[in-house]
Design an enzyme around this catalytic site. Structure first.
Site, short mmCIF file in Angstrom:
data_model
loop_
_atom_site.label_atom_id
_atom_site.label_comp_id
_atom_site.label_asym_id
_atom_site.label_seq_id
_atom_site.Cartn_x
_atom_site.Cartn_y
_atom_site.Cartn_z
N ARG A 62 0.84 -1.60 11.49
CA ARG A 62 1.07 -1.07 10.14
C ARG A 62 0.78 -2.19 9.16
O ARG A 62 1.49 -3.19 9.09
CB ARG A 62 2.52 -0.61 9.99
CG ARG A 62 2.79 0.10 8.67
CD ARG A 62 2.11 1.47 8.69
NE ARG A 62 2.59 2.31 7.62
CZ ARG A 62 1.93 2.54 6.48
NH1 ARG A 62 0.76 1.97 6.27
NH2 ARG A 62 2.44 3.35 5.56
N GLY A 63 -0.32 -2.03 8.42
CA GLY A 63 -0.81 -3.10 7.58
C GLY A 63 0.20 -3.62 6.57
O GLY A 63 0.34 -4.82 6.38
N ASP A 65 3.28 -3.86 6.77
CA ASP A 65 4.38 -4.61 7.39
C ASP A 65 3.93 -5.98 7.91
O ASP A 65 4.63 -6.99 7.74
CB ASP A 65 4.98 -3.82 8.57
CG ASP A 65 5.84 -2.66 8.10
OD1 ASP A 65 6.12 -2.57 6.90
OD2 ASP A 65 6.21 -1.85 8.97
N THR A 66 2.78 -6.05 8.61
CA THR A 66 2.46 -7.27 9.38
C THR A 66 1.05 -7.83 9.17
O THR A 66 0.69 -8.83 9.77
CB THR A 66 2.62 -6.98 10.90
OG1 THR A 66 1.66 -6.01 11.31
CG2 THR A 66 4.02 -6.49 11.22
N ARG A 67 0.26 -7.16 8.32
CA ARG A 67 -1.15 -7.57 8.21
C ARG A 67 -1.30 -9.05 7.87
O ARG A 67 -2.08 -9.77 8.47
CB ARG A 67 -1.86 -6.74 7.15
CG ARG A 67 -3.32 -7.18 6.92
CD ARG A 67 -3.97 -6.44 5.76
NE ARG A 67 -3.91 -5.01 5.96
CZ ARG A 67 -4.71 -4.33 6.78
NH1 ARG A 67 -5.60 -5.00 7.48
NH2 ARG A 67 -4.61 -3.04 6.90
N GLY A 95 -18.30 4.29 2.29
CA GLY A 95 -19.21 5.38 2.52
C GLY A 95 -19.56 5.69 3.95
O GLY A 95 -20.33 6.61 4.20
N GLU A 129 -3.47 6.62 16.79
CA GLU A 129 -3.97 5.54 17.65
C GLU A 129 -3.09 5.38 18.89
O GLU A 129 -3.59 5.20 20.00
CB GLU A 129 -4.01 4.21 16.88
CG GLU A 129 -5.15 4.09 15.91
CD GLU A 129 -5.11 2.78 15.13
OE1 GLU A 129 -6.00 2.57 14.30
OE2 GLU A 129 -4.19 1.97 15.35
#
Length: 965
Positions: A62-63, A65-67, A95, A129
């Protein structure tokens, strides 16, 4: 360069945010045809990512939270360890649809890592995912390593706690959507339930430590990727691997350098690769630099330095020259625990530029070096050197069968042929593999033709590999190598060195270079040994000097070829060395073969041999005028020569080695008037010249270093002029040990006329070895023997000596005193033998008349005794003793002061309290005894060896009163 898919999630306006936060929220389940990415909705991808890239680790997270925290650290930790990892880099072009690429990334990755944080369950993309991840685990066997970042596994599994609150809040919003699909929600929950049961990692402490743990786990799982390619057919390597790894498994965490050396084709690289494969997964930073010798030659050292830098730091083309590379590696690697394999190093500069110092690396690093040149390992002072040996016959047989028959043993009809080929290969893995592949699929008749050819003409593929080492030698070293290959295998290097010194070949340096390059071995202290394949290489090099006309080669070792060249008067100035004797130059047994009518060689046959430096003939005669024909001769081996001498103008002034073994010559021989002009003579072998009666002709040879008069049975005296041989190092008298009477045989003891040694023998200050074995008529040693201040070996075994004079106590450099089988020896008059601090080997076995022993020196490692005493001197101080042999000490009752244990009979039990106390104090004394032999000691009743912790061999025979061990 690690290939990475770069993507970011956008909404319709191009703002980077999670589309699931919108009112409608997508509930599309990932499939192979409809698949989206990690974190949020992606729309674009770079071109390189769509070309079928393969990844090893897929990160689902989850970006928000932890990216920029834990996931970023983990991602870079994986990259630094050389692992291709997929993550959302938030850098996608606009695109393009990345769903097929995400599908490919998950499908191709061996390890799938979902990172569960508080808000992971609020992203439909993350949950989709996860569903795909668990399907890949169950259907394809891919590895799932869940990480629970500030949430508990149970919270994920049962959707409880903060994770559950966020998930259920998202669930409530989705249920209000018109596109809500209950089946999708059930798949999410099922995936969460299953992944919550897996063994994973919890971020409870240091995140840096957690990153290391996960990276190490990934390395272990991906170990196959880093393994170096090794032949599946290799045999017998495990024992070698275990020996090296045993040393490398050092608990001190020190940085260790390990060297593996051996001849070409012996399997050094295969051994190193196997070790590398076993241990590489334990290191985050590792590098295998292959074939350094060739790479350095063609690309330069900075190319290898850049390869090492790229492997360890993932930085390309950082340096452009040697100095820049050395400085970069020495300063940038010191925080890295590395595992480096440097293969086929042939120059110490290569090592100094790639791994010059232990301080360059972090503690616990391991550097493996393979080389043909042991000197390199010594120069850089590696911590451990492993000499890789040839394969034994059984291993060779299996390896050959794998290549020839694709099985572990040969079919019955090929068994004998296989043994013959394996014998030719000589345990060299390269040869075994090449020969096996060469003969694979051929009929037995073809095998016979190939075997016959291999015996005459070595295989080219093997020769080319071995020739690499030869090419690395300088000119003088090449000459020594070729001499050994053609003539001197099995010969004492001290003898050959006399000739090489006279030829300015610098044998001291040359022999060491050959030994370090694993081209030769020196065994039994001095004997030159060479592998058969290397011997064939040397002879093939000489043969190719002129394949059709041997007279234009430098060396003629084949007696038939040599004889034909001489008899046809075809000798040329190209020839430097000739052997006319069948078999090897060693040929000791030739002396005892029946006398044949010998060949006669005349001056015509030697007319053009102007560069001859070595000549070996047996049972032959020279005849004619040899003026100017032998001027360069350094070594003449003329065995079983005739009593007559029919040569004029025999100019041999340059001789340094002369061997006349078994010849019929005496002290009045005509040849002496020419040989006396050889003032440079260093080595003279007159052994078994049974007509010699005195040695007055020796006065001319003042520079002599070795004089061998063994087996000269009629020799009545040694001339006093021997005192002028100030450089004499070795003097041999007596007879061959093989002719002495042995128990169970009927070999006669030769009769000797020599009754005494001249007192002038004490003037030989340089003498190191005096061999008087089997001199049955010699009953005493002169007192002057004590003046031999450099004597190291005194051999009087099986002689007639009746007592050892006190002067022996002055031989402070004496290392070995061998008096085995001296049946007349009664007394040892040496009062100060205990002061012989260099003495290691003392042998009085089978000296049945010996009454007692004096006090013994503490440095002994071998002691053999036969004597009539009931008690031996104290042995308690012999803490280095490894072998003790007690033979036929029929009155010996006990040895109450033997370190660590006692031999005793019932008669020894009456010790006083003081004696018993003194005896007991030695029970725990460190003692290295490896072998104990007690033979024919009839008075011993009890033998206690319980304290001999190093004892490997115990032999007890004919101790008829022995009651207990």
């Amino acid at each position: 360069m690690h290939r990475r898919i770069k993507k970011r999630k956008t909404n319709a306006s191009g703002n980077a945010e999670d589309v699931d936060t919108g009112a409608s929220g997508s509930m599309t389940l990932l499939t192979e045809n409809n698949f989206v990415g990690s974190g949020s909705s992606p729309t674009e991808i770079n071109n390189s990512a769509s070309t079928g890239n393969c990844y090893e680790v897929f990160l689902s997270f989850r970006g928000s939270d932890t990216r920029h925290g834990f996931t970023d650290h983990l991602y870079h930790g994986l990259l630094n360890a050389g692992i291709d990892a997929f993550r959302d880099d938030d850098e996608l072009c606009h695109g393009e649809d990345i769903r097929p690429v995400l599908m490919e990334a998950i499908t191709s990755s061996k390890i799938l890592i979902p990172i569960f944080s508080v808000n992971y369950g609020t992203s439909s993309w993350c949950l989709d995912e996860l569903v795909q991840i668990m399907e890949r685990k169950n259907n394809n066997g891919q590895i799932v390593l869940p990480i629970f970042y500030k949430v508990k596994p149970a919270e994920v599994r049962y959707q409880t706690g903060r994770f559950g609150e966020a998930f259920h809040e998202r669930e409530s919003r989705l249920r209000e959507s018109s596109s809500f699909d209950p089946m999708t929600l059930e798949k999410w929950k099922s995936a969460l339930d299953e992944v919550g049961t897996l063994k994973g990692y919890e971020a409870l402490g240091s995140e840096a430590e957690l990153v290391k743990l996960v990276v190490q786990k990934a390395l272990n799982e991906l170990k196959k990727k880093f393994e170096l390619v090794i032949s599946e057919n290799f045999v017998g390597i495990d024992s070698h691997v275990n020996k090296v790894i045993e040393f490398m498994d050092d608990k001190s965490h020190a940085t260790l350098f390990v060297g593996i050396h051996g001849m070409g084709g012996i399997g050094k690289t295969t051994l190193a690769k196997t070790i590398y494969n076993k241990l590489s997964s334990q290191f985050e930073h590792r590098s295998f630099i292959a074939d350094i010798r060739e790479s350095w030659k063609h690309n330069g050292i900075h190319y290898l330095q850049n390869q090492l830098i790229d492997d360890i730091l993932k930085l390309k083309s950082q340096v452009h020259n040697e100095d820049e590379g050395t400085k970069f590696i020495s300063t940038k690697f010191n925080g890295k625990k590395v595992f480096v394999l440097l293969d086929d190093v042939d120059n110490v500069v290569q090592l100094k530029c790639l791994a010059g110092n232990r301080d360059w690396f972090s503690l616990g690093s391991r550097i493996i070096i393979t080389t043909r040149n042991q000197r390199i390992l010594e120069e850089v002072r590696v911590d451990y050197t492993y000499d890789h040996k040839e394969m034994d016959n059984d291993q060779s047989l299996i390896l050959f069968s794998k290549h020839a028959f694709r099985m572990n043993s040969p079919p019955r009809e090929f068994k004998d042929l296989t043994q013959e080929v394996v014998s030719i290969a000589g345990g060299l893995p390269l040869s075994v593999e090449v020969f096996g592949s060469l003969l694979c699929g051929k009929e037995p008749t073809q095998w016979r033709d190939t075997i016959n050819k291999l015996k005459i003409i070595p295989n080219m593929e093997v020769q080319e590999r071995l020739r690499i080492s030869y090419n690395a030698l300088d000119d003088e070293q090449k000459q020594i190598f070729l001499d050994i290959a053609c003539f001197f295998i099995g010969i004492d290097k001290r003898i050959t060195s006399y000739m090489w010194e006279a030829c300015d070949f610098f044998p001291g340096e040359g022999i060491e270079a050959l030994r370090f390059m694993s081209l030769i071995k020196v065994v039994n202290d001095h004997e030159l040994i060479m592998h058969d394949q290397l011997r064939d290489l040397g002879r093939e090099i000489v043969r190719k000097e002129n394949q059709r006309q041997p007279q234009y080669r430098s060396r003629l070792w084949d007696s038939k070829e040599a004889l034909k060249v001489l008899k046809d008067n075809k000798g040329t100035e190209k020839i430097e060395a000739i052997n006319l004797s069948e078999g090897s130059a060693k040929g000791f047994n030739e002396v005892f073969q029946p006398k044949k009518d010998g060949d006669i060689y005349t001056e015509k046959q030697f007319k053009n041999l102007t560069n001859l430096r070595y000549f070996h003939m047996i049972n032959a005669q020279l005849s004619g005028d040899f003026k100017d024909l032998m001027k360069g001769l350094k070594w003449l081996q003329w065995r079983k020569g005739p009593a007559s001498f029919e040569v004029n103008n025999f100019d041999v002034k340059e001789l340094v080695v002369l061997e006349l073994q078994g010849s019929e010559i005496n002290e009045k021989w005509e040849g002496w008037r020419f040989f006396k002009m050889a003032e440079k003579l260093k080595y003279l072998d007159l052994s078994y010249c049974r007509s010699l009666e005195n040695t007055d002709f020796l006065s001319a040879f003042e520079k002599l270093e070795v004089l061998n008069l063994r087996g000269c049975e009629r020799l009545k005296q040694i001339d006093a002029s021997i005192e002028d041989m100030e450089g004499l190092l070795r003097l041999e008298l007596g007879s061959s040990r093989s002719l002495h009477r042995v128990v169970g045989t009927e070999h006669p003891v030769p009769r000797f006329y020599l009754r005494e040694l001249p007192v002038e023998i004490g003037k030989l200050k340089a003498l190191r070895q005096l061999d008087l074995s089997n001199t049955s008529s010699l009953f005493a040693l002169p007192d002057s023997i004590g003046s031999l201040e450099n004597l190291e070996i005194l051999e009087i075994s099986c002689g007639g000596i009746e007592e050892l004079p006190n002067g022996i106590g002055s031989l402070r450099k004496l290392r070995e005193l061998r008096a085995y089988g001296c049946h007349n020896l009664q007394r040892i008059m040496v009062e100060s033998m205990c002061n012989l601090s260099f003495l290691r080997h003392l042998d009085f076995v089978s000296c049945h008349e010996l009454q007692s022993l004096p006090d013994l020196p503490s440095g002994l490692t071998y002691l053999g005794v036969t004597c009539q005493s009931c008690k031996l001197p104290s042995l308690s101080h012999l803490r280095h003793l490894k072998e003790l042999r007690l033979w036929e000490c029929i009155f010996l009752q006990c040895i109450e002061e033997l370190p660590s244990t006692q031999l005793k009979s019932s008669k020894c039990s009456q010790l006083t309290d003081i004696e018993e106390s003194e005896s007991q104090q030695f029970l725990n004394t460190p003692f290295m005894l490896d072998l104990l032999e007690v033979f024919g000691c009839e008075s011993i009743e009890m033998l206690d060896v319980s304290q001999f912790i190093h004892l490997r061999t115990l032999i007890v025979r004919f101790c008829r009163n022995l009651l207990e061990v």
